[in-house]
Motif scaffolding. Structure first.
Motif, PDB file in Angstrom:
ATOM      1  N   LEU A  22     -37.873  -1.828 -21.721  1.00  0.00           N
ATOM      2  CA  LEU A  22     -37.614  -0.747 -22.666  1.00  0.00           C
ATOM      3  C   LEU A  22     -38.114  -1.095 -24.060  1.00  0.00           C
ATOM      4  O   LEU A  22     -38.691  -0.273 -24.762  1.00  0.00           O
ATOM      5  CB  LEU A  22     -36.118  -0.424 -22.731  1.00  0.00           C
ATOM      6  CG  LEU A  22     -35.527   0.260 -21.523  1.00  0.00           C
ATOM      7  CD1 LEU A  22     -34.018   0.353 -21.655  1.00  0.00           C
ATOM      8  CD2 LEU A  22     -36.129   1.639 -21.353  1.00  0.00           C
ATOM      9  N   ARG A  24     -40.450  -3.338 -24.752  1.00  0.00           N
ATOM     10  CA  ARG A  24     -41.890  -3.542 -24.586  1.00  0.00           C
ATOM     11  C   ARG A  24     -42.452  -4.780 -25.272  1.00  0.00           C
ATOM     12  O   ARG A  24     -43.534  -5.207 -24.946  1.00  0.00           O
ATOM     13  CB  ARG A  24     -42.681  -2.306 -25.027  1.00  0.00           C
ATOM     14  CG  ARG A  24     -42.461  -1.108 -24.144  1.00  0.00           C
ATOM     15  CD  ARG A  24     -43.457  -0.013 -24.426  1.00  0.00           C
ATOM     16  NE  ARG A  24     -43.550   0.366 -25.800  1.00  0.00           N
ATOM     17  CZ  ARG A  24     -42.831   1.294 -26.410  1.00  0.00           C
ATOM     18  NH1 ARG A  24     -41.929   1.948 -25.739  1.00  0.00           N
ATOM     19  NH2 ARG A  24     -43.018   1.582 -27.672  1.00  0.00           N
ATOM     20  N   VAL A  35     -31.708   3.148 -30.609  1.00  0.00           N
ATOM     21  CA  VAL A  35     -32.048   3.672 -29.297  1.00  0.00           C
ATOM     22  C   VAL A  35     -31.808   5.171 -29.314  1.00  0.00           C
ATOM     23  O   VAL A  35     -30.728   5.632 -29.682  1.00  0.00           O
ATOM     24  CB  VAL A  35     -31.191   3.003 -28.198  1.00  0.00           C
ATOM     25  CG1 VAL A  35     -31.555   3.539 -26.828  1.00  0.00           C
ATOM     26  CG2 VAL A  35     -31.330   1.488 -28.255  1.00  0.00           C
ATOM     27  N   CYS A  36     -32.835   5.919 -28.941  1.00  0.00           N
ATOM     28  CA  CYS A  36     -32.728   7.380 -28.870  1.00  0.00           C
ATOM     29  C   CYS A  36     -32.888   7.784 -27.407  1.00  0.00           C
ATOM     30  O   CYS A  36     -33.955   7.616 -26.823  1.00  0.00           O
ATOM     31  CB  CYS A  36     -33.805   8.027 -29.727  1.00  0.00           C
ATOM     32  SG  CYS A  36     -33.744   9.821 -29.696  1.00  0.00           S
ATOM     33  N   THR A  38     -32.622  10.894 -24.689  1.00  0.00           N
ATOM     34  CA  THR A  38     -32.611  12.353 -24.567  1.00  0.00           C
ATOM     35  C   THR A  38     -32.290  12.699 -23.124  1.00  0.00           C
ATOM     36  O   THR A  38     -32.977  12.263 -22.200  1.00  0.00           O
ATOM     37  CB  THR A  38     -33.976  12.945 -24.962  1.00  0.00           C
ATOM     38  OG1 THR A  38     -34.282  12.538 -26.298  1.00  0.00           O
ATOM     39  CG2 THR A  38     -33.944  14.464 -24.903  1.00  0.00           C
ATOM     40  N   GLN A 116     -34.774  10.278 -20.989  1.00  0.00           N
ATOM     41  CA  GLN A 116     -35.818   9.522 -21.666  1.00  0.00           C
ATOM     42  C   GLN A 116     -35.170   8.613 -22.695  1.00  0.00           C
ATOM     43  O   GLN A 116     -34.294   9.045 -23.448  1.00  0.00           O
ATOM     44  CB  GLN A 116     -36.801  10.464 -22.358  1.00  0.00           C
ATOM     45  CG  GLN A 116     -37.882   9.746 -23.120  1.00  0.00           C
ATOM     46  CD  GLN A 116     -38.765  10.688 -23.902  1.00  0.00           C
ATOM     47  OE1 GLN A 116     -38.437  11.841 -24.094  1.00  0.00           O
ATOM     48  NE2 GLN A 116     -39.871  10.195 -24.367  1.00  0.00           N
ATOM     49  N   ILE A 117     -35.610   7.363 -22.744  1.00  0.00           N
ATOM     50  CA  ILE A 117     -35.061   6.393 -23.694  1.00  0.00           C
ATOM     51  C   ILE A 117     -36.206   5.836 -24.514  1.00  0.00           C
ATOM     52  O   ILE A 117     -37.206   5.360 -23.971  1.00  0.00           O
ATOM     53  CB  ILE A 117     -34.328   5.248 -22.967  1.00  0.00           C
ATOM     54  CG1 ILE A 117     -33.191   5.809 -22.105  1.00  0.00           C
ATOM     55  CG2 ILE A 117     -33.799   4.223 -23.964  1.00  0.00           C
ATOM     56  CD1 ILE A 117     -32.559   4.804 -21.187  1.00  0.00           C
ATOM     57  N   VAL A 118     -36.050   5.901 -25.849  1.00  0.00           N
ATOM     58  CA  VAL A 118     -37.035   5.335 -26.769  1.00  0.00           C
ATOM     59  C   VAL A 118     -36.307   4.325 -27.639  1.00  0.00           C
ATOM     60  O   VAL A 118     -35.269   4.647 -28.219  1.00  0.00           O
ATOM     61  CB  VAL A 118     -37.704   6.420 -27.646  1.00  0.00           C
ATOM     62  CG1 VAL A 118     -38.695   5.800 -28.605  1.00  0.00           C
ATOM     63  CG2 VAL A 118     -38.365   7.472 -26.764  1.00  0.00           C
ATOM     64  N   HIS A 120     -36.395   1.746 -30.868  1.00  0.00           N
ATOM     65  CA  HIS A 120     -37.066   1.498 -32.150  1.00  0.00           C
ATOM     66  C   HIS A 120     -36.495   0.230 -32.761  1.00  0.00           C
ATOM     67  O   HIS A 120     -35.286   0.025 -32.755  1.00  0.00           O
ATOM     68  CB  HIS A 120     -36.822   2.651 -33.137  1.00  0.00           C
ATOM     69  CG  HIS A 120     -37.213   3.983 -32.598  1.00  0.00           C
ATOM     70  ND1 HIS A 120     -38.486   4.469 -32.694  1.00  0.00           N
ATOM     71  CD2 HIS A 120     -36.482   4.943 -31.972  1.00  0.00           C
ATOM     72  CE1 HIS A 120     -38.529   5.675 -32.154  1.00  0.00           C
ATOM     73  NE2 HIS A 120     -37.329   5.976 -31.698  1.00  0.00           N
TER      74      HIS A 120
END
Length: 122
Positions: A22, A24, A35-36, A38, A116-118, A120
């Motif tokens: 996640l 990366r 962590v965002c 959706t 979906q997990i992004v 940062h």
């Protein structure tokens, strides 16, 4: 460090390969993470009820700085979760807590049509 490397953030808590995938890169090992997530669902009221339990448990975790649920006005099927952790070790620990496994993985995830997990670095 590359995401394929076997990383150890500290001797007491190795970071799981899933969390490293996640993130990366290993850069988040020494700083905070935002962590965002959706979620899309046709069962938003039920998801929100379950998520309220997840929220209170997660906010009590030692590495959790904040955990907020957001409801986009223009998307009635969407829930946005904004999570902030002290570092990737805290995020990884969160993903292995009994409440995450029981509530998120066991009860909320089956109600989602997408997730979906992004991650940062902050």
């Amino acid at each position: 460090m590359q995401s394929g490397d076997s990383a150890v953030a500290d001797a007491s808590h190795p970071v799981s390969p899933e969390t490293l995938a996640l993130v990366r890169t290993g850069r988040g090992l020494s700083g905070g993470l935002l962590v965002c997530a959706t979620w899309e669902t046709d069962s938003r009221p039920e998801v929100l009820e379950l998520a309220s339990r997840l929220t209170s448990e997660t906010r009590a975790e030692p590495g959790c700085i904040s955990f907020e649920l957001c409801l986009p006005v223009e998307h009635s099927r969407r829930v946005v979760v904004l999570e902030r952790y002290t570092d990737v070790v805290a995020f990884d620990a969160h993903r292995h807590t009994p409440h995450f496994l029981e509530i998120m993985q066991g009860q909320i995830a089956p109600l989602l049509s997408s997730r979906q997990i992004v991650v940062h670095e902050v």
